[in-house]
Scaffold this active site. Sequence first.
Site, PDB file in Angstrom:
ATOM      1  N   TYR A  87     -12.596 -14.512   2.126  1.00 34.32           N
ATOM      2  CA  TYR A  87     -11.589 -13.497   2.387  1.00 34.32           C
ATOM      3  C   TYR A  87     -11.213 -13.510   3.872  1.00 34.32           C
ATOM      4  CZ  TYR A  87      -9.450  -8.999   3.239  1.00 34.32           C
ATOM      5  OH  TYR A  87      -8.596  -8.016   3.657  1.00 34.32           O
ATOM      6  N   LYS A 140       0.813  -1.217   0.000  1.00 41.92           N
ATOM      7  CA  LYS A 140       0.000   0.000   0.000  1.00 41.92           C
ATOM      8  C   LYS A 140       0.852   1.275   0.000  1.00 41.92           C
ATOM      9  CE  LYS A 140      -3.576  -2.643  -0.154  1.00 41.92           C
ATOM     10  NZ  LYS A 140      -3.148  -3.902   0.391  1.00 41.92           N
ATOM     11  N   TYR A 149      -3.242 -12.763   2.474  1.00 46.42           N
ATOM     12  CA  TYR A 149      -2.879 -12.401   1.098  1.00 46.42           C
ATOM     13  C   TYR A 149      -1.708 -13.213   0.562  1.00 46.42           C
ATOM     14  CZ  TYR A 149      -5.622  -8.130   1.873  1.00 46.42           C
ATOM     15  OH  TYR A 149      -6.624  -7.240   2.134  1.00 46.42           O
TER      16      TYR A 149
HETATM   17  C1  LIG Z   1      -3.873  -5.190   0.183  1.00 45.71           C
HETATM   18  C2  LIG Z   1      -2.904  -6.296   0.124  1.00 45.71           C
HETATM   19  C3  LIG Z   1      -2.766  -7.092  -1.034  1.00 45.71           C
HETATM   20  C4  LIG Z   1      -3.671  -6.972  -2.221  1.00 45.71           C
HETATM   21  O1  LIG Z   1      -3.488  -5.811  -2.955  1.00 45.71           O
HETATM   22  P1  LIG Z   1      -4.730  -5.168  -3.719  1.00 45.71           P
HETATM   23  O2  LIG Z   1      -4.152  -4.035  -4.447  1.00 45.71           O
HETATM   24  O3  LIG Z   1      -5.719  -4.779  -2.669  1.00 45.71           O
HETATM   25  O4  LIG Z   1      -5.314  -6.209  -4.613  1.00 45.71           O
HETATM   26  C5  LIG Z   1      -1.784  -8.059  -1.060  1.00 45.71           C
HETATM   27  N1  LIG Z   1      -0.995  -8.267   0.021  1.00 45.71           N
HETATM   28  C6  LIG Z   1      -1.113  -7.553   1.143  1.00 45.71           C
HETATM   29  C7  LIG Z   1      -0.234  -7.886   2.284  1.00 45.71           C
HETATM   30  C8  LIG Z   1      -2.067  -6.536   1.241  1.00 45.71           C
HETATM   31  O5  LIG Z   1      -2.175  -5.837   2.375  1.00 45.71           O
END
Ligand SMILES: *Cc1c(COP(=O)(O)O)cnc(C)c1O
Length: 313
Positions: free
Chosen positions: A250, A49, A276
């Site tokens: 999720y 992010k 993730y």
């Molecule tokens: C948000 C996030 C993702 C996914 O990214 P997006 O752009 O939301 O698809 C992947 N890994 C981590 C650790 C995240 O926090």
Amino acid sequence: MKSLDSFPRVSLGVFPTPIQKLENISRLLHTNVYVKRDDLTGLGLGGNKVRKLEFLLADAKAQGAEVVFTTGGAQSNHAMLTAAAAGKLGLQAILLLKQRGVTDCVGNLLLERIMGTDVRFIDTDDYADIYAEMDRVGAALGRPYYKIPCGGSNPLGTLGYVACAKEIAEQGMAFDHIVCAEGSGGTMAGMALGAKLFLPGTRVHGMMVDREPFDEITPALMKAAAELLEAEMEITPADYLLRDVCGAGYAIPSEEGNAAVSLMAEQEGLFLDPVYTGKAFGGLLALAKEGAFRPEDKVLFLHSGGAGGLFAL
Ligand SMILES: *Cc1c(COP(=O)(O)O)cnc(C)c1O
């Protein structure tokens, strides 16, 4: 086409992030696996992010915002990093998080407590309600505010991963495959668009960790980001590959994801997260098992962070 440098950007992270070979995993999978260390982006506990926020918070500042709103699940890495970045830039962050029964002060919620972040839980699953609540709270505060969508995944945030693809190209290595997690879509869409622009011959795989229509979201974000860049191009289904690794849902850990977290930790001393990156790396392991990678291939796994969440499940 406009240059990425023509967009306002605040400096939040440390770039370029390293690319390292995973020697033990490569031996086990009979191919060449590398990791792009976006868990080391240099703010908070790192993560993807930060790249999006460099564009989004520059836009917030340019618009004169004093308050920044964002949203996500209770353990949102994005919300935590938005609060961290906002504090650094002298902006006030207000997080409106979806509760879903989760309030324990662990993981990202603990980090937000340490930062003194204004965290408010909102009892809805509908993002339209949440954005309306941001407007209500913002109007009541009477100060200029800026709304960042869930995951920072709007066209401007997506440019963060177009920039990442360009950074990979500039690091001087060519990859046959890039594998990343897809949660709100901006990371995958930016990487796929960036690969089309800067990494010809690289196939980008989005590992879907949520149940959203990513076959629509991915090309829509790619197109919108390409328009921001004034890049004349057709986006076709050949530009991105999607795979469902969501499991039961999720943020519900899966057996494959947890096995991938363990394998990476045991073999390489790197920590993935169950929401993730563990599920995404599980998808990479499944592709390898299916014979998707040749022995001479170079496969790059995006470690997109998530350390905060590792302590919450
Ligand atoms: C948000 C996030 C993702 C996914 O990214 P997006 O752009 O939301 O698809 C992947 N890994 C981590 C650790 C995240 O926090």
